[in-house]
Design an enzyme around this catalytic site. Structure first.
Site, mmCIF file in Angstrom:
data_model
loop_
_atom_site.group_PDB
_atom_site.id
_atom_site.type_symbol
_atom_site.label_atom_id
_atom_site.label_comp_id
_atom_site.label_asym_id
_atom_site.label_seq_id
_atom_site.Cartn_x
_atom_site.Cartn_y
_atom_site.Cartn_z
ATOM 1 N N CYS A 44 -69.281 8.736 81.376
ATOM 2 C CA CYS A 44 -69.932 8.614 82.729
ATOM 3 C C CYS A 44 -70.754 9.902 83.103
ATOM 4 C CB CYS A 44 -68.965 8.148 83.883
ATOM 5 S SG CYS A 44 -67.941 6.611 83.467
ATOM 6 N N TYR A 280 -54.146 -8.172 72.114
ATOM 7 C CA TYR A 280 -54.743 -8.060 73.282
ATOM 8 C C TYR A 280 -56.093 -7.568 73.625
ATOM 9 C CZ TYR A 280 -49.643 -8.531 74.643
ATOM 10 O OH TYR A 280 -48.424 -8.978 74.539
ATOM 11 N N ILE A 282 -58.989 -5.616 76.169
ATOM 12 C CA ILE A 282 -59.309 -4.697 77.459
ATOM 13 C C ILE A 282 -60.944 -4.272 77.569
ATOM 14 C CG2 ILE A 282 -56.984 -4.234 78.039
ATOM 15 C CD1 ILE A 282 -57.429 -1.705 77.232
ATOM 16 N N TYR A 426 -61.152 9.915 112.004
ATOM 17 C CA TYR A 426 -62.326 10.353 112.732
ATOM 18 C C TYR A 426 -62.311 11.776 113.475
ATOM 19 C CZ TYR A 426 -65.188 11.437 116.842
ATOM 20 O OH TYR A 426 -66.060 12.097 117.551
ATOM 21 N N LYS A 434 -66.198 4.948 116.412
ATOM 22 C CA LYS A 434 -66.603 3.569 115.996
ATOM 23 C C LYS A 434 -67.282 3.990 114.473
ATOM 24 C CE LYS A 434 -67.812 1.247 120.099
ATOM 25 N NZ LYS A 434 -68.868 1.204 120.793
HETATM 26 C C1 LIG Z 1 -73.898 6.873 79.826
HETATM 27 C C2 LIG Z 1 -72.727 6.039 80.513
HETATM 28 C C3 LIG Z 1 -72.480 6.232 82.016
HETATM 29 C C4 LIG Z 1 -71.432 5.561 82.511
HETATM 30 N N1 LIG Z 1 -71.352 5.791 83.753
HETATM 31 C C5 LIG Z 1 -70.161 4.890 84.493
HETATM 32 C C6 LIG Z 1 -70.187 5.158 85.663
HETATM 33 O O1 LIG Z 1 -70.575 6.536 86.439
HETATM 34 N N2 LIG Z 1 -68.845 4.498 86.397
HETATM 35 C C7 LIG Z 1 -68.500 3.536 85.781
HETATM 36 O O2 LIG Z 1 -67.619 2.669 86.249
HETATM 37 N N3 LIG Z 1 -68.772 3.052 84.434
HETATM 38 C C8 LIG Z 1 -69.617 3.970 83.871
HETATM 39 N N4 LIG Z 1 -69.769 3.957 82.321
HETATM 40 C C9 LIG Z 1 -69.201 2.530 81.719
HETATM 41 C C10 LIG Z 1 -67.806 3.188 81.303
HETATM 42 O O3 LIG Z 1 -67.814 4.375 80.376
HETATM 43 C C11 LIG Z 1 -67.262 1.885 80.443
HETATM 44 O O4 LIG Z 1 -67.227 1.020 81.359
HETATM 45 C C12 LIG Z 1 -65.826 2.198 79.683
HETATM 46 O O5 LIG Z 1 -65.933 3.485 79.066
HETATM 47 C C13 LIG Z 1 -65.382 1.137 79.083
HETATM 48 O O6 LIG Z 1 -64.271 1.398 78.243
HETATM 49 P P1 LIG Z 1 -63.731 0.670 77.024
HETATM 50 O O7 LIG Z 1 -62.578 1.189 76.511
HETATM 51 O O8 LIG Z 1 -63.869 -0.708 77.262
HETATM 52 O O9 LIG Z 1 -65.024 1.090 75.953
HETATM 53 P P2 LIG Z 1 -65.376 2.712 75.635
HETATM 54 O O10 LIG Z 1 -64.868 3.684 76.706
HETATM 55 O O11 LIG Z 1 -66.807 2.460 75.295
HETATM 56 O O12 LIG Z 1 -64.667 2.946 74.054
HETATM 57 C C14 LIG Z 1 -64.710 2.067 73.053
HETATM 58 C C15 LIG Z 1 -64.698 2.860 71.793
HETATM 59 O O13 LIG Z 1 -64.167 2.101 70.755
HETATM 60 C C16 LIG Z 1 -64.573 2.442 69.647
HETATM 61 N N5 LIG Z 1 -64.775 1.678 68.525
HETATM 62 C C17 LIG Z 1 -65.610 0.513 68.821
HETATM 63 N N6 LIG Z 1 -65.700 -0.279 67.517
HETATM 64 C C18 LIG Z 1 -64.565 0.261 66.790
HETATM 65 C C19 LIG Z 1 -63.966 -0.161 65.459
HETATM 66 N N7 LIG Z 1 -64.227 -1.204 64.847
HETATM 67 N N8 LIG Z 1 -63.015 0.755 65.134
HETATM 68 C C20 LIG Z 1 -62.634 1.903 65.751
HETATM 69 N N9 LIG Z 1 -62.934 2.236 67.087
HETATM 70 C C21 LIG Z 1 -64.234 1.369 67.564
HETATM 71 C C22 LIG Z 1 -66.005 3.295 69.867
HETATM 72 O O14 LIG Z 1 -66.533 4.414 68.966
HETATM 73 C C23 LIG Z 1 -65.800 3.795 71.246
HETATM 74 O O15 LIG Z 1 -65.385 5.091 71.497
HETATM 75 C C24 LIG Z 1 -70.756 4.610 81.893
HETATM 76 C C25 LIG Z 1 -71.000 4.359 80.289
HETATM 77 C C26 LIG Z 1 -72.160 5.087 79.785
HETATM 78 C C27 LIG Z 1 -72.578 4.804 78.178
#
Ligand SMILES: Cc1cc2nc3c(=O)[nH]c(=O)nc-3n(C[C@H](O)[C@H](O)[C@H](O)COP(=O)(O)OP(=O)(O)OC[C@H]3O[C@@H](n4cnc5c(N)ncnc54)[C@H](O)[C@@H]3O)c2cc1C
Length: 817
Positions: A44, A280, A282, A426, A434
């Site tokens: 983020c 699982y 997520i 407040y 309010k």
């Molecule tokens: C630039 C940016 C800004 C953001 N800003 C916000 C924000 O301000 N507020 C907010 O709520 N959300 C924000 N998000 C979204 C938030 O970062 C994601 O929702 C969150 O990181 C999701 O978590 P995750 O674990 O599902 O995936 P990720 O955090 O993306 O992690 C997934 C990881 O899995 C790894 N991976 C994938 N496939 C494989 C594989 N086959 N083998 C091994 N590793 C693998 C990837 O390399 C990656 O590192 C932002 C995202 C970005 C890109």
């Protein structure tokens, strides 16, 4: 017995799950695979390092492999990509990118947290372009940052106006880069509704961004240094960031036979289990239940990923917990503004056919007498029996706090009117006795308990057409900032004494600036037997909703201004109107200017950004000279010299105009519904005539009128084909409204026109276009009738009713043909 737990993905969801798993069980073997170099980094924060707000790259690396492995006794393997999952044999195949070694690792339990990837469509020319990027991780960030520095990027284009696109826009502006933002829909930030997004549009324009809505990227040319948009427009660019959305990174799961749901996301139960009870999933890779409407959806945000990361560890360790669904609470910074929302938007509710009521209010962030108060535009959506469905807010300060409170209330099932009874902290620097959240509760209570009936900004065009009785209860001095046509003005304070002027035989549509005085007026009238409706959110909401995009103005945030600096300080009077909402600052200006001598200059600061356009209109109307009008920090600073242009050389800055300024009505607007040749000719003649007289002419083509804009025939199927059969396929083949006689009448008319040397319709259209007439095709009727943009002339612009309304408010000629 200890378990062997394998996690794929080492960032938000995966890293959270790993640490919670360890805290719950010291004995389990926990292996975390991450294909990239970095684990648990702050995605983020990436845009803010590019822009320089986050100075140290290392600050984004929240954990190192070594640190986290040691602290939590985890087996963390970075550079290790999982290439296959075998659910039956309970193992994963691993490719070590550093050693190129491949091996198989078994598991008792598997957690998939592979996230999402940026959507990169196969756009023509993308292969040849070496300056196109998307932003998901640290390497992407490094590439963008390096490219900007090495190539001294001066102009960049962001494609997509979601929150990552907007954050990138702001950060590139911070680097002094000129930015184009191209968005295919009619607004940025799809989680909020149009009228609130319009506040962002205005702010984006103020910062000099070339915001292009209702248009998409069609092709790259010149190795990515030119972009061709769907409308045919071209843009030059040194760099393009594609942020048009993300798609779940679910290919591994799909190949393994794990059930996939909506848009490629993994299906999971409330216990976050896939169709294999020991696997699982997520985070961004899964489909979730929308907490409000209970439909399946995808909401890729950090809070759900973190929450699910913890819950999945609990579930694996036998705790009876579940994930109830995602509410979609989110927030983003857009220059000085914050935009936040929770639950469903009005757009979503409409799409799903859910019955709702909506209210808009514009309270101050904190007590107006305490420095730096600023307005918040707040919208609440709820069912007719009061259940809260969603809320949205845009403002400078205290925005996310209000949305968080409403999100909490929603989570625990509060009804809209119950927001009135939440006891919130407040003191003047923080809130009002309010709080804005309480105010929403009071307003909802009035609506739910029939104390008031309301109408909203979207109904205004239809009401104007019906010529209803509009009652404006604002003070005379406020009218210079705009009003609805043909309004009857009776200021609230005079309403009781002038009540006999108001007819009793029809509904009175009352309005004021933000809705409060309108409500008071409505209560006075209702208790005297009138049928009354009050404009929800007041004229301010309407004015914000009908904002018209402007061309970029890069000077607006500069702190220096030669005109301002040349003002003799002995003749300068300063006042602070921060905390006062429009038209409060205008009233202060009026009172002060009335006391000043000709030639003296007033400097005024205001925290309501609407003041930028209001003060411009006020000066034009009152014969005073606006010598400066700037956004400095999060304040508007205007300088006005008392007296007219003759006395002082005026140099007002070309600010974007907003809403209705009744002194500058030099427009002509036409709505063309009809596809008849004679009516089309009449509209072109009037439009060209008006344009030749110097008017700004807009023609809004809707339903059958769209035939006039057709340049070519396109093959169609289904309902679109039916419409195609019914409609003429180009401007050449339009029928006439009377005596068409199987198109003989039309042909005769065209012949006579030729003999008499009258231009054909196609030529008239071309000439009108050359004269600067704006041709807008109604996207809603195009959608209904299955008309594609490729069928219409290239110069046609696309928009909805708000685009038309914006223009009509600047016109003193409005025709329906
Ligand atoms: C630039 C940016 C800004 C953001 N800003 C916000 C924000 O301000 N507020 C907010 O709520 N959300 C924000 N998000 C979204 C938030 O970062 C994601 O929702 C969150 O990181 C999701 O978590 P995750 O674990 O599902 O995936 P990720 O955090 O993306 O992690 C997934 C990881 O899995 C790894 N991976 C994938 N496939 C494989 C594989 N086959 N083998 C091994 N590793 C693998 C990837 O390399 C990656 O590192 C932002 C995202 C970005 C890109």
């Amino acid at each position: 017995m200890s378990k062997k737990i394998v996690i794929i993905g080492g960032v938000a969801g995966g890293a959270t799950a790993a640490t919670r798993l360890r805290r719950l069980n010291e004995k389990d073997e926990i292996i975390l695979f991450e294909k990239g170099e970095y684990i648990s980094f702050a995605n983020c924060g990436l845009p803010y390092h590019i822009g320089g707000t986050i100075k140290n790259r290392e600050d984004l690396l929240l954990q190192t492999v070594e640190g986290m492995s040691e602290q939590y006794n985890l087996d963390i393997r970075n550079f290790s990509e999982i290439t296959a999952i075998d659910p039956q044999k309970k193992n994963v195949s691993v490719l070590n990118h550093q050693t190129k070694e491949t091996y198989v690792e078994s598991f008792d339990k598997l957690i998939i947290s592979t996230g999402a990837k940026a959507i990169i469509p196969p756009i023509e020319g993308i292969e040849q372009a070496k300056n196109v990027f998307s932003l998901r991780n640290i390497p992407n960030m490094d590439q963008i940052k390096n490219y900007i520095e090495r190539n001294k990027v001066k102009e960049a284009t962001i494609v997509g106006g979601g929150f990552i696109g907007l954050e990138m826009m702001e950060n590139l502006i911070d680097l002094g880069i000129q930015v184009n933002l191209v968005e295919m829909s009619s607004q940025v930030m799809p989680n909020i509704d149009f009228e609130l997004a319009q506040i962002l549009h205005s702010q984006i324009n103020l910062h000099g961004v070339n915001l292009i809505l209702n248009d998409g990227l069609k092709a790259f040319s010149k190795q990515g240094n030119e972009l061709i948009l769907t409308s045919g427009k071209t843009l030059t660019t040194d760099l393009t960031i594609l942020s048009i959305g993300v798609t779940p990174e679910s290919s591994l799961a799909k190949e393994a036979g794990i059930d996939i749901g909506l848009r490629g996301a993994i299906k999971v139960s409330k216990k976050l289990e896939t169709n294999y009870p020991y696997i699982y999933a997520i985070g961004d890779v899964i489909e979730v239940t929308d907490f409000v409407n209970q439909q399946q959806t995808i909401i890729p945000l950090a809070w759900p990923a973190n929450r699910q990361g913890r819950l999945v560890a609990d579930i694996i360790n036998g705790f009876d917990v579940a994930y109830p669904g995602t509410q979609g609470t989110s927030v983003a910074k857009v220059f000085e503004l914050t935009a936040a929302s929770t639950g469903n938007s009005e757009n979503t509710l409409k799409r799903l056919g859910i019955d709702y009521k909506s209210i808009h209010i514009h309270p101050n962030s904190h007590a107006s007498y305490y420095p730096n108060a600023s307005p918040i535009a707040l919208k609440l959506l709820f069912t007719p029996d009061g259940k809260i469905l969603g809320a949205q807010a845009v403002g400078t300060d205290g925005v996310e706090k209000r949305i968080d409170v409403i999100s909490t209330a929603m989570k625990f099932g509060a009804k809209a009117d119950q927001l009135a009874s939440i006891e919130l902290a407040y003191a003047p620097p923080y809130s009002n006795a309010k709080d804005p959240v309480n105010m929403l509760g009071y307003t909802a209570d009035n609506l739910l308990n029939q104390k008031i009936e309301t109408f909203d900004w979207q109904e205004i065009p239809a009401l104007l057409e019906k010529n209803v009785y509009l009652l404006d209860v604002r003070e005379e001095f406020e009218l210079v900032t705009g009003e609805l046509p043909n309004s009857h003005v009776i200021p609230l304070a005079k309403l009781r004494s002038r009540i006999d002027e108001i007819p009793k035989d029809q509904t009175i549509y009352v309005y004021c600036q933000v809705g409060l005085r309108g409500y008071n007026a409505a209560r006075i009238l209702m208790q005297r037997g009138y049928s009354v409706k009050n404009l929800d959110g007041g004229f301010k909401t309407y004015k914000q909703a009908t904002y018209r995009l402007s061309t970029p103005n890069t000077n607006i945030t500069s702190n220096q201004n030669s005109d301002i600096d040349s003002v003799d300080s002995s003749k300068l009077i300063s006042i602070d109107a921060c905390g006062l909402q429009c038209p409060g600052p205008i009233l202060k200006v009026k009172e002060t200017i009335d006391r000043m001598k000709n030639g003296e200059t007033l400097e005024i600061q205001a925290s309501d950004f609407g003041f930028i356009t209001d003060i411009e209109a006020w000066c034009k109307n009152t014969g005073n000279t606006l010598i400066g009008n700037q956004l400095i920090g999060s304040k508007v600073v205007a300088k006005i010299t008392k007296g007219t242009v003759a006395a002082h050389e005026t140099k007002t800055h070309s600010l974007p105009s907003e809403g209705i300024l009744h002194e500058t009505k030099n427009g002509a607007t036409m709505v063309v519904f009809s596809g008849d040749l004679d009516k089309a000719l009449a509209s072109m003649i009037i439009a060209s005539g008006a344009a030749a007289m110097g008017k700004e002419v807009t023609i809004f083509f809707t339903f059958w009128g769209l035939s006039i804009l057709k340049k070519q025939k396109v093959k169609k199927r289904g309902l679109a084909k039916m419409f195609d059969i019914m409609l003429p396929n180009s401007a050449k083949n339009l029928p006439i409204s009377k005596m068409n006689m199987m198109s003989i009448g039309s042909k005769m008319m065209q012949n006579v026109m030729k003999q008499k040397n009258v231009d054909s319709l196609e030529v008239m259209i071309e000439k009108a276009n050359n004269l600067g007439v704006k041709f807008i095709a109604c996207t809603m009727s195009m959608d209904i009738m299955g008309i594609d943009r490729s069928e219409l002339f290239d110069f046609v612009e696309y928009g909805g009713v708000a685009t038309y309304l914006g223009d009509s408010e600047h016109s003193n000629l409005n025709l329906f043909i």
